[in-house]
Motif scaffolding. Structure first.
Motif, short mmCIF file in Angstrom:
data_model
loop_
_atom_site.label_atom_id
_atom_site.label_comp_id
_atom_site.label_asym_id
_atom_site.label_seq_id
_atom_site.Cartn_x
_atom_site.Cartn_y
_atom_site.Cartn_z
N SER B 112 0.85 -1.19 0.00
CA SER B 112 0.00 0.00 0.00
C SER B 112 0.88 1.24 0.00
O SER B 112 2.06 1.17 0.40
CB SER B 112 -0.89 0.02 1.25
N GLU B 115 2.33 1.72 3.41
CA GLU B 115 3.53 0.92 3.68
C GLU B 115 4.74 1.52 2.96
O GLU B 115 5.86 1.51 3.48
CB GLU B 115 3.33 -0.53 3.23
N ASP B 118 5.92 4.65 4.85
CA ASP B 118 6.59 4.27 6.09
C ASP B 118 8.00 3.77 5.80
O ASP B 118 8.96 4.12 6.51
CB ASP B 118 5.78 3.19 6.83
N ARG B 122 11.76 5.15 6.93
CA ARG B 122 12.83 4.32 7.50
C ARG B 122 14.12 4.46 6.70
O ARG B 122 15.21 4.56 7.28
CB ARG B 122 12.41 2.85 7.53
N ARG B 125 15.72 7.91 7.35
CA ARG B 125 16.31 8.02 8.68
C ARG B 125 17.59 7.19 8.79
O ARG B 125 18.56 7.62 9.43
CB ARG B 125 15.29 7.59 9.74
N HIS B 143 -2.27 6.26 6.58
CA HIS B 143 -3.07 6.00 7.79
C HIS B 143 -2.28 5.36 8.92
O HIS B 143 -2.85 5.08 9.98
CB HIS B 143 -4.26 5.12 7.43
N LEU B 144 -0.99 5.10 8.71
CA LEU B 144 -0.21 4.44 9.75
C LEU B 144 0.24 5.44 10.81
O LEU B 144 0.35 6.63 10.55
CB LEU B 144 1.01 3.75 9.13
N THR B 145 0.54 4.91 12.00
CA THR B 145 0.97 5.76 13.12
C THR B 145 2.08 6.72 12.69
O THR B 145 2.01 7.92 12.96
CB THR B 145 1.48 4.86 14.27
N SER B 146 3.09 6.19 12.00
CA SER B 146 4.24 7.02 11.61
C SER B 146 3.85 8.09 10.60
O SER B 146 4.49 9.13 10.51
CB SER B 146 5.33 6.13 11.00
N ILE B 148 0.62 9.43 10.16
CA ILE B 148 -0.25 10.44 10.77
C ILE B 148 0.63 11.53 11.37
O ILE B 148 0.34 12.71 11.25
CB ILE B 148 -1.18 9.78 11.82
N LYS B 154 -4.10 15.08 9.23
CA LYS B 154 -4.59 14.15 10.25
C LYS B 154 -4.16 14.54 11.66
O LYS B 154 -4.96 14.49 12.58
CB LYS B 154 -4.08 12.73 9.95
N LEU B 158 -5.79 14.75 15.69
CA LEU B 158 -5.49 13.61 16.56
C LEU B 158 -4.43 13.95 17.59
O LEU B 158 -4.64 14.80 18.43
CB LEU B 158 -5.08 12.40 15.70
#
Lengths: 451, 451
Positions: B112, B115, B118, B122, B125, B143-146, B148, B154, B158
Motif C-alpha cells: 500500500s 507501507e 513508512d 525508515r 532516517r 493512515h499508519l501511526t508514523s 499520521i 490528520k 489527533l
C-alpha cells in the motif's frame, strides 16, 4: 507471464541490482528459483519438486483453483473501495464473526498483518488514552516503524528500546525462567507482567510466539495476563497473523487454546487470510470501535476490504471447511509430532519437540542439560534437507536453532513421513544416498482451467 | 459471489454493525451500493449507471479484462514471497526503472502507499541518521501511526504535532502566501523550507498535493527545495502514490513537471499500480539502499513483490501503453479544463480551475476577492451531480471546497462534456430536469470471459 524469462543466473544478477538487498533470499549461498507451485509443492525452473514445510501464507495450498476462480470472477465484476456499500465485506465479516467470541464483532480490513498491528496499536491508544505497550521478549509484530518499536527481535538491532515499551519474559517452558517442572508456569509467567503494569495501552502477544521459537504458551497464562492488563486499564491484543484460521487444528484461533475464560480485546489476522493475496484484518469490541470513531477522524484504507480481497477471503474459509483442513492439521500434525518424538528418543541433539496442529517446532541443542543452542547444526539440517531431498524448511528462535513447521494445511501423512525420515538421515550423517529421486514434472502439461 | 446477497437496507444495517464506523461511506445520507463496474462506469444494485470521476486507483478502468486475465493466469501458476528468485519482480522493476531517472534504480515492493511511505521514512532516517521531517501544510501521507505524524491533515485532529515534524506552507499560488502575481513563487515557497533546515532526515511532499486541494507546485519549487534539503544532509521524498503512472499525461511521473534538473532521492508509488490490487513500491538510489542494507537487518514484506502483484503491475503498464492512456489524459484533461474555464467565465462562484492531465481541481469561492471557500455549495454540487446525473465526484482541500477530478484514465471527451454540462446546470440552479435518463443495464448479460 512465461514460466521463465531469464536464466537463473541472470535473474539473480538482476535481482541484486534492482531489488533492495535488505530483501533477503532463502539459501543465500545457492538460492532457489521457483516458477510454479501447487498444494504443498514448489517447482523450480527445471521442474524439480520441493516439499514446502513453511509457507503458512499459502494456507489451503499454493494456487488452489477455488481461490483463483473466486478472485477472477470478482475482479471481472467489481473492485472498488469501502466508501460504497457492498455485500462481500459484510458477508466476510459475518463469517469471521461466527468463528469468534460474541464480544469481538467489529471489523477493519487492511492489506497486511503489519497494517493490522499498527491499527490495533492506534485503537488501543485511542481507547485507553495511554501510550505504553508491553510485549514478549523476542517478539516480532511487523516491519512498520511503529511495530519495530514493539518488536524486541528487531529494535535490539535497530533504534533500540523506546521508553514506552516494556519487555516481559517469553513464556518458554523449555528454556525460559519457569520450565515444565514448575507447578504453575502460566501463573508464574503472568506475574512477570503484573509487576510492570501501570497506565498501559496494550499487552501485545502472538497467540503462539513464532519468531520466539514456535512457543506454546503455558495454560492459564493469557487469562491471567488479561486480568492484570484490564485492571490497569489496558487492552489485550492477540496477534493471530501467523496462527489463525485453523492452523492449530483443534480450534479456529490459537488464542482459544488458552481456554474459554480467555478472550482478547483486539485480534489481528493476516498471512493465511487470502492464501497469498494481500488481505488482513483487525477485529475488536463495540466499545473500542466506538472510542476510535469518537475521535471524529475517518479511517480510510485504499485497498482494505475491497470486494476482491473479501471474495478471496470467503473462498479460503470455504476451502478450510470443505476440505476439512482443520481435521487434517489435527491428524497430520499429531503424526508428525509422533515421528519427531521418536527421533528425539534416537538423537540427543533434539532437545524439544513442541507444537499443536501444523505449528510445530523441533529445537536442537548440543547439550540437553545446558540446552546450548545447536545453531550450526540447525542451519546444516536446513541446507541438507533442501539439497538431498528437496525439502524447504527454515529455523526460528532467538538462536535460530528451532526447525519450524508451518506448511500449507494440505500437508499429508506421507509428507510428514518423508520429512521425518530425511531429518533422521541428516542427523545420522547418512547424507550420500538421496531418500528419493528428484521428481520432475513436464512443464508443457496443460495448466488447469480456472474460470 | 452473486451481484447482491442482501437488500441495500440490510447491507447498510449489517455494515453499521460489523464494520468500524470510522470507515466512512460516500454520500452518508444516502449511500450508494455498487455491484459492478467497467471502465469509468459504476453500476448500482438496480443497474443504474454512475460516471466515476474520482477512482484514480482504477487507473486503466474498472475491471479491465487484461488485468483480470494476467492476475488469474499468475494466481494459477505461483504466488510465493520474495525469498525465492522469480522473474516477474525483476521484469517489473526493470520496466518501472525505464520510466525513471537513472539514479533511481533500487526497488522495494510493498502492499500500500502507506507501507511505501513508512518504508521511505525508515530509509531516509537510516541514511541520514536524522529523525526530523519537513512536510507541506495540509499534507496526507497515509493512515499508519508514523504517517499520521507527518500528515498535518490528520495529526491536527489527533495526537498533535510531534517535535520532530516541521510544517512548511503549502505552495498554493491561488490562496497561499505567494500567489500567481508573485514574480517567482517557486523560489519564494522554497525559501520557506530553507529557514527550517537543520539536521533533517527528509522533506516529504506529494508531487501534486491532493488532499491540500489539487495543487500544482510552482515551477522551480522542487529543485530549489532539493538543493536546500541536500545541503542540510536530508533527502527529498516524492510521494507519487496518487499522481504517478501517467495521470498528468505529459509525463509518466508528476515530479517530472518540475523539469529535468530535479530528481527526488526516494519515490513512493501506490494507488494506480495494481488497478485496485494491493501493490505499492518504493524506489531509491544505490547509496540509500546500501545504507539500509548496512544496518544488517532483513526487510521482509510477506506479500510485497509477490508474482501475482508483479504480473498485475506489468499488465497495468502494458494497458497504459497499448491504449495510449497518457495521450488520452492529455487530450481529455485539456478539453475538460477548457470546459471548466468556460464555466468559470460564466459562474462567479468558480474561483479557480487548475490541473494537469486527468488531475484537475475546480475551486469554489463565495467571493472572488476574499476567496472565501464555498464549502456548502461544493457539498451541494457533489450531492446534486449524483442525484440528478449519476456523476460521482468529491471534494478536497482544507475547506472541502475544491471539486476534484481524478477519474480512471479511460475517461472520454463525452464524459468530460457531460460533467461540465451537469456542473453548469447545478450552478445555474436548473436542477429539475435531468440532463439524461438514467442508464440501466440488464444484469443477466453474459460477463466477459477473462481467461
Amino acid at each position: 507471464m512465461a514460466l521463465q524469462t531469464f536464466r537463473k543466473e541472470e535473474t539473480l544478477a538482476m535481482r541484486e541490482k534492482l531489488i533492495g538487498r535488505s530483501c533477503r533470499l532463502f539459501y543465500s549461498d545457492d538460492p532457489v528459483k521457483i516458477v510454479r507451485a501447487r498444494g504443498q509443492y514448489l517447482f523450480d525452473e527445471n521442474g524439480k519438486r520441493y516439499l514446502d514445510c513453511i509457507s503458512n501464507v499459502h494456507h489451503v495450498g499454493h494456487c488452489h483453483p477455488s481461490i483463483t476462480k473466486a478472485a477472477a470472477a470478482q475482479m471481472d465484476l467489481l473492485n472498488t473501495n469501502t466508501r460504497f456499500l457492498h455485500d462481500s465485506i459484510i458477508t466476510y465479516a459475518e463469517r469471521l464473526a461466527a468463528t469468534l467470541p460474541e464480544k469481538l464483532g467489529v471489523f477493519y480490513f487492511v492489506n497486511s498483518g503489519s497494517e493490522a498491528n499498527d491499527l490495533a496499536l492506534r485503537l488501543a491508544r485511542q481507547y485507553t488514552q495511554h501510550e505504553d505497550v508491553i510485549v514478549l521478549d523476542y517478539a516480532y509484530h511487523g516491519h512498520l516503524t511503529s511495530l519495530i518499536d514493539i518488536s524486541p527481535y528487531k529494535f535490539r538491532k535497530l533504534a533500540g528500546q523506546k521508553e514506552w515499551v516494556h519487555v516481559v519474559p517469553l513464556p518458554d517452558t523449555y528454556r525460559g525462567m519457569y520450565r515444565d517442572n514448575h507447578p504453575n508456569p502460566g501463573q508464574a509467567y503472568a506475574d512477570t507482567v503484573k509487576d510492570l503494569i501501570e497506565d498501559i495501552s496494550a499487552f501485545f502477544a502472538e497467540s503462539l510466539p513464532s519468531v520466539g521459537g514456535q512457543i506454546i504458551l503455558p495454560q492459564g497464562y493469557s487469562a491471567k495476563v488479561a486480568e492484570y492488563v484490564h485492571a490497569a486499564g489496558g487492552l489485550f491484543v492477540a496477534d493471530e497473523v501467523q496462527t489463525g484460521f485453523g492452523r492449530v487444528g483443534s480450534h479456529f484461533w490459537a488464542f482459544q487454546l488458552q481456554g474459554e475464560d480467555f478472550c482478547p480485546d483486539i485480534i489481528t489476522m493476516g498471512k493465511p487470510m487470502g492464501n497469498g493475496h494481500p488481505v488482513a484484518c483487525v477485529v475488536t469490541t463495540v466499545e473500542i470501535a466506538k472510542a476510535f470513531e469518537d475521535n471524529g477522524v475517518e479511517y480510510f484504507n485504499t485497498f482494505g476490504g475491497n470486494p476482491v480481497s473479501c471474495a478471496i477471503g470467503l473462498a479460503v474459509l470455504d476451502v478450510i471447511e470443505k476440505e476439512d483442513l482443520r481435521g487434517n492439521a489435527v491428524r497430520v500434525g499429531a503424526h508428525l509430532k509422533d515421528l519427531l518424538n521418536k527421533l528425539q528418543a534416537k538423537h540427543r541433539i533434539i532437545g524439544a519437540v513442541r507444537g499443536v496442529g501444523l505449528f510445530i517446532g523441533l529445537e536442537l541443542v548440543t547439550d540437553r542439560e545446558k540446552k546450548t543452542p545447536a545453531t550450526e547444526t540447525a542451519a546444516l539440517v536446513v541446507k541438507r534437507l533442501k539439497e538431498e531431498d528437496q525439502i524447504v524448511i527454515s529455523t526460528d528462535g532467538p538462536w535460530d536453532n528451532v526447525l519450524k513447521f508451518k506448511p500449507p494445511m494440505c500437508f499429508t501423512v506421507e509428507d510428514a513421513e518423508l520429512v521425518a525420515k530425511s531429518i533422521d538421515r541428516v542427523l545420522t550423517g547418512q547424507l550420500n544416498t538421496p531418500i528419493r529421486k528428484p521428481i520432475t514434472l513436464n512443464w508443457k502439461r496443460k495448466t488447469s482451467k480456472v474460470c
